[in-house]
Each structure stands twice: as structure tokens, then as C-alpha cells.
Design an enzyme around this catalytic site. Structure first.
Site, PDB file in Angstrom:
ATOM      1  N   LYS A   1      59.216 -18.485   6.810  1.00  0.00           N
ATOM      2  CA  LYS A   1      59.873 -17.348   6.150  1.00  0.00           C
ATOM      3  C   LYS A   1      61.075 -17.797   5.307  1.00  0.00           C
ATOM      4  O   LYS A   1      61.504 -17.062   4.424  1.00  0.00           O
ATOM      5  CB  LYS A   1      60.300 -16.293   7.174  1.00  0.00           C
ATOM      6  CG  LYS A   1      61.428 -16.667   8.110  1.00  0.00           C
ATOM      7  CD  LYS A   1      61.669 -15.555   9.131  1.00  0.00           C
ATOM      8  CE  LYS A   1      62.773 -15.898  10.115  1.00  0.00           C
ATOM      9  NZ  LYS A   1      64.102 -15.936   9.526  1.00  0.00           N
ATOM     10  N   ASP A   2      61.612 -19.000   5.569  1.00  0.00           N
ATOM     11  CA  ASP A   2      62.734 -19.508   4.778  1.00  0.00           C
ATOM     12  C   ASP A   2      62.296 -20.255   3.530  1.00  0.00           C
ATOM     13  O   ASP A   2      63.124 -20.608   2.690  1.00  0.00           O
ATOM     14  CB  ASP A   2      63.600 -20.467   5.628  1.00  0.00           C
ATOM     15  CG  ASP A   2      64.313 -19.767   6.765  1.00  0.00           C
ATOM     16  OD1 ASP A   2      64.603 -18.567   6.637  1.00  0.00           O
ATOM     17  OD2 ASP A   2      64.591 -20.430   7.789  1.00  0.00           O
TER      18      ASP A   2
ATOM     19  N   ARG B   1      65.583  -6.537   4.842  1.00  0.00           N
ATOM     20  CA  ARG B   1      64.275  -5.968   5.174  1.00  0.00           C
ATOM     21  C   ARG B   1      64.375  -5.100   6.440  1.00  0.00           C
ATOM     22  O   ARG B   1      63.901  -3.957   6.466  1.00  0.00           O
ATOM     23  CB  ARG B   1      63.267  -7.110   5.392  1.00  0.00           C
ATOM     24  CG  ARG B   1      61.924  -6.665   5.958  1.00  0.00           C
ATOM     25  CD  ARG B   1      61.065  -7.889   6.304  1.00  0.00           C
ATOM     26  NE  ARG B   1      61.734  -8.773   7.254  1.00  0.00           N
ATOM     27  CZ  ARG B   1      61.773  -8.567   8.563  1.00  0.00           C
ATOM     28  NH1 ARG B   1      61.184  -7.520   9.104  1.00  0.00           N
ATOM     29  NH2 ARG B   1      62.383  -9.436   9.360  1.00  0.00           N
ATOM     30  N   ARG B   2      64.985  -5.649   7.481  1.00  0.00           N
ATOM     31  CA  ARG B   2      65.144  -4.872   8.721  1.00  0.00           C
ATOM     32  C   ARG B   2      66.057  -3.679   8.495  1.00  0.00           C
ATOM     33  O   ARG B   2      65.786  -2.571   8.962  1.00  0.00           O
ATOM     34  CB  ARG B   2      65.709  -5.779   9.817  1.00  0.00           C
ATOM     35  CG  ARG B   2      64.747  -6.853  10.283  1.00  0.00           C
ATOM     36  CD  ARG B   2      65.406  -7.863  11.203  1.00  0.00           C
ATOM     37  NE  ARG B   2      64.466  -8.905  11.612  1.00  0.00           N
ATOM     38  CZ  ARG B   2      64.805 -10.158  11.882  1.00  0.00           C
ATOM     39  NH1 ARG B   2      66.073 -10.536  11.792  1.00  0.00           N
ATOM     40  NH2 ARG B   2      63.879 -11.032  12.253  1.00  0.00           N
TER      41      ARG B   2
ATOM     42  N   ARG C   1      75.807 -12.787  11.554  1.00  0.00           N
ATOM     43  CA  ARG C   1      75.412 -14.140  11.140  1.00  0.00           C
ATOM     44  C   ARG C   1      75.617 -15.095  12.294  1.00  0.00           C
ATOM     45  O   ARG C   1      76.173 -14.765  13.316  1.00  0.00           O
ATOM     46  CB  ARG C   1      76.248 -14.601   9.930  1.00  0.00           C
ATOM     47  CG  ARG C   1      76.012 -13.839   8.643  1.00  0.00           C
ATOM     48  CD  ARG C   1      74.656 -14.085   8.011  1.00  0.00           C
ATOM     49  NE  ARG C   1      74.347 -15.505   7.863  1.00  0.00           N
ATOM     50  CZ  ARG C   1      74.805 -16.292   6.900  1.00  0.00           C
ATOM     51  NH1 ARG C   1      75.621 -15.795   5.975  1.00  0.00           N
ATOM     52  NH2 ARG C   1      74.462 -17.553   6.829  1.00  0.00           N
TER      53      ARG C   1
ATOM     54  N   ARG D   1      74.777 -14.977  18.038  1.00  0.00           N
ATOM     55  CA  ARG D   1      74.460 -13.552  17.904  1.00  0.00           C
ATOM     56  C   ARG D   1      74.355 -12.881  19.272  1.00  0.00           C
ATOM     57  O   ARG D   1      74.844 -11.761  19.456  1.00  0.00           O
ATOM     58  CB  ARG D   1      73.163 -13.382  17.109  1.00  0.00           C
ATOM     59  CG  ARG D   1      73.278 -13.884  15.681  1.00  0.00           C
ATOM     60  CD  ARG D   1      72.010 -13.629  14.891  1.00  0.00           C
ATOM     61  NE  ARG D   1      72.024 -14.377  13.629  1.00  0.00           N
ATOM     62  CZ  ARG D   1      71.293 -14.073  12.578  1.00  0.00           C
ATOM     63  NH1 ARG D   1      70.493 -13.030  12.605  1.00  0.00           N
ATOM     64  NH2 ARG D   1      71.346 -14.800  11.486  1.00  0.00           N
TER      65      ARG D   1
ATOM     66  N   CYS E   1      63.720 -14.236  -0.172  1.00  0.00           N
ATOM     67  CA  CYS E   1      63.812 -13.991   1.270  1.00  0.00           C
ATOM     68  C   CYS E   1      64.738 -12.822   1.579  1.00  0.00           C
ATOM     69  O   CYS E   1      64.639 -12.213   2.633  1.00  0.00           O
ATOM     70  CB  CYS E   1      64.336 -15.239   1.974  1.00  0.00           C
ATOM     71  SG  CYS E   1      63.433 -16.740   1.603  1.00  0.00           S
TER      72      CYS E   1
END
Length: 319
Positions: free
Chosen positions: A87-88, A138-139, A156, A162, A249
């Protein structure tokens, strides 16, 4: 394989993060198992995306944010290939580099992790005003669409950072990739897997993409043992969809793919940042037509107004 190839050392590039190293060491172990006479060494580095932690990813620009330093080392010959979270990896790679293989996918879904005080809640029963942590547009866009009564706050740092911020009460819940938590041995922290009806996942999420030099047939032949064709077909469809929308992305583009009975089903969404607009469609076809299916779905969403949404978001990110 000739003896001079079998005795050489092959250098694998990786980011320094804990998750990146877990993924890279898995690749190293698998290749060593298949090719015990070859020495596979891991070389680590920090990328721009690892160093800038006080600015939202969407504001930095995402062209090679987590990959460029590794790509530079490949092109210079310092490393032979690099292991990425797929995905990156941008959908358009630098000249001279290619996607060498795609590994079998972990669960690509998004997962919710909650503060202890909400352990009896699901996402749709969290209280009004609950603070949800995510660094993904996106989320953010999808959750705003379904849950406009929540508050959203950027988060981040690596997974451990996190989780610590969540446990200290800075957030009521955070959204992470299930694949990362599973690979780090933290599956017990997953409180709820978000269904596709709530959150379509990122392009390539849950799969590893191994990038190498385009003409390096030696390396390409080695990497073939790690290729998982159904995952690759799904991810090629997803990446063609993203490429067709000229999205990076850090845009609110989500996907879901399945292969059943030799039929590939690709669903995609483009959403506005405020969640007010959400354009969604699905195409089906043969897994061997994965890339053309992705392009077809991108065109269909563009015809339904997706490009106008993305133009607004890209202008805001540049501002």
C-alpha cells in the site's frame, strides 16, 4: 542455478520500523529456506515518511514517501531489492525499477482498537463525540460518511506509539490495518474488524510488494517463489484502479477485491473529505483481466463525478 550465483550475497532493503523489519525478515527467512546456499543480508534505512512525524501525510505529498530512499539504493546497486508494504508503493515506479512479486495477503481489512473504557462497544455504539484516531484520509472520509457524530484526530507514529496514545486516553478508539497488528503479534488488540460496508481498505493493504531492478533476471527468478498469484491479481486490479484515478496513497480511495469461482470482483470508492459525497461501484471479470478491470472501474467512477472530488482534495493538499 550456476554456482557463482549460488554463492553470492544478496542485499535486501528495508525501512527501520518494527513492522517493516518483521515483514523483511519473513521474506529473508523464506528465501533462505528455498535457497540455502545464498546469503541474504538486510540493509535498513529511514525514509522521508519515517522522519516527518509532526505533519499530516497528506500535506507532505506522497510520491515515494516511504520508498524513495530504498529505490535510490536499488538504482545505485547498493541493494538488490526492497520489501515494502504494497500500500506504500506508488503505482508508477521510477524508470529502471519494477514490482518483482506480490506475497500472499494478510487480512486487508481495517481494524478498530478501543480504549479500555469502551471494550463493550462496537463502532456503531461508541458515544457521540467519541475521538477516533486515524492518519488516513481514506478511513477519515468513510468514517465521517457513516458516523458524522464522531470527532476525528490525526495520529502518527509507529504502531506501538499509536497504541500508547490510545491507552493514555488521548483517543477513544484508533483505526489501524489488521495486517500490521497480526504481523506484530498484536491480534489480541483488535476489538473489531470493520466490514467493507463501513470501510473499504487501501489499495494493496495486507500484501507485501517486493521491488527490484527491471532487468535483473537473477533476482526476478528468485522472487518467483514468493509470488501468490491470487493476491497479485487482486492487487494488480486495485493498483490499476488507483492509477486510473491518478490517486496517490493519501487520497480517500478505497477498494475491496475477492476471487471466487474464477471470478474477480473489484469494488472501489472515492469519497470527499467531509464524507458528504461517496461514489461507489463494482466490476466483475476474469482474474487474468485484472488490470483492465481496474482501469474500467476508474473510468466508471470518474464518469460519476469522482474526478471533481479528487481535484478538490488535491487542491486542498497543495494549499
Amino acid at each position: 542455478m550456476s554456482s557463482n550465483v549460488a554463492t553470492r550475497t544478496i542485499r535486501i532493503g528495508s525501512r527501520k520500523s518494527q513492522l517493516a523489519l518483521v515483514q523483511t525478515h519473513w521474506v529473508q527467512a523464506e528465501l533462505s529456506r528455498h535457497f540455502p546456499d545464498i546469503n541474504f543480508e538486510v540493509s535498513t534505512m529511514e525514509t522521508q515518511g519515517d522522519k516527518i512525524l509532526d505533519v499530516a501525510l497528506s500535506k507532505i505529498g506522497d510520491k515515494g514517501l516511504f520508498t524513495q530512499e530504498l529505490e535510490d539504493d536499488m538504482l545505485s546497486g547498493d541493494i538488490d531489492f526492497a520489501v515494502h508494504s504494497l500500500k506504500d508503493l506508488p503505482t508508477n515506479l521510477p524508470e529502471g525499477l519494477r514490482l518483482g512479486c506480490v506475497t500472499q495477503r494478510e487480512d486487508p481489512a481495517d481494524a478498530m482498537v478501543v480504549h479500555e473504557k469502551h471494550k463493550d462497544k462496537q463502532i456503531d455504539t461508541l458515544p457521540e463525540g467519541a475521538v477516533i484516531g486515524t492518519s488516513s484520509l481514506r478511513r477519515l472520509a468513510q468514517l465521517r460518511h457513516h458516523f458524522p457524530h464522531f470527532k476525528f484526530k490525526d495520529i502518527r507514529g509507529n504502531v506501538n506509539t499509536r497504541l500508547r496514545k490510545l491507552d493514555e486516553g488521548e483517543y477513544d478508539a484508533i483505526i489501524l490495518a489488521a495486517a500490521g497488528l497480526n504481523r506484530l503479534g498484536m491480534s489480541d488488540r483488535i476489538h473489531q474488524i470493520l466490514p467493507p460496508s463501513i470501510s473499504l481498505h487501501a489499495v494493496g493493504q495486507g500484501a507485501l510488494g517486493i521491488e527490484c531492478r527491471s532487468g535483473d533476471d537473477d533476482i526476478l527468478s528468485l522472487l518467483k517463489v514468493l509470488e501468490h498469484e491470487p493476491t497479485a491479481q487482486r492487487c494488480y486490479a486495485e493498483r490499476a484502479f488507483l492509477r486510473g484515478l491518478e490517486g496517490g496513497c493519501q487520497v480517500p480511495i478505497g477498494v475491496n477485491t475477492t476471487i471466487e469461482n474464477d471470478t474477480l470482483t473489484l469494488t472501489g470508492i472515492v469519497a470527499s473529505l467531509d464524507g458528504q459525497q461517496l461514489i461507489k461501484d463494482t466490476v466483475t471479470g476474469s482474474p487474468t483481466d485484472a488490470e483492465s478491470m481496474g482501469s474500467k472501474l476508474a473510468n466508471r467512477l470518474r464518469d460519476q463525478g469522482a474526478q471533481e472530488i479528487l481535484d478538490v482534495i488535491n487542491a486542498e493538499n497543495r494549499a
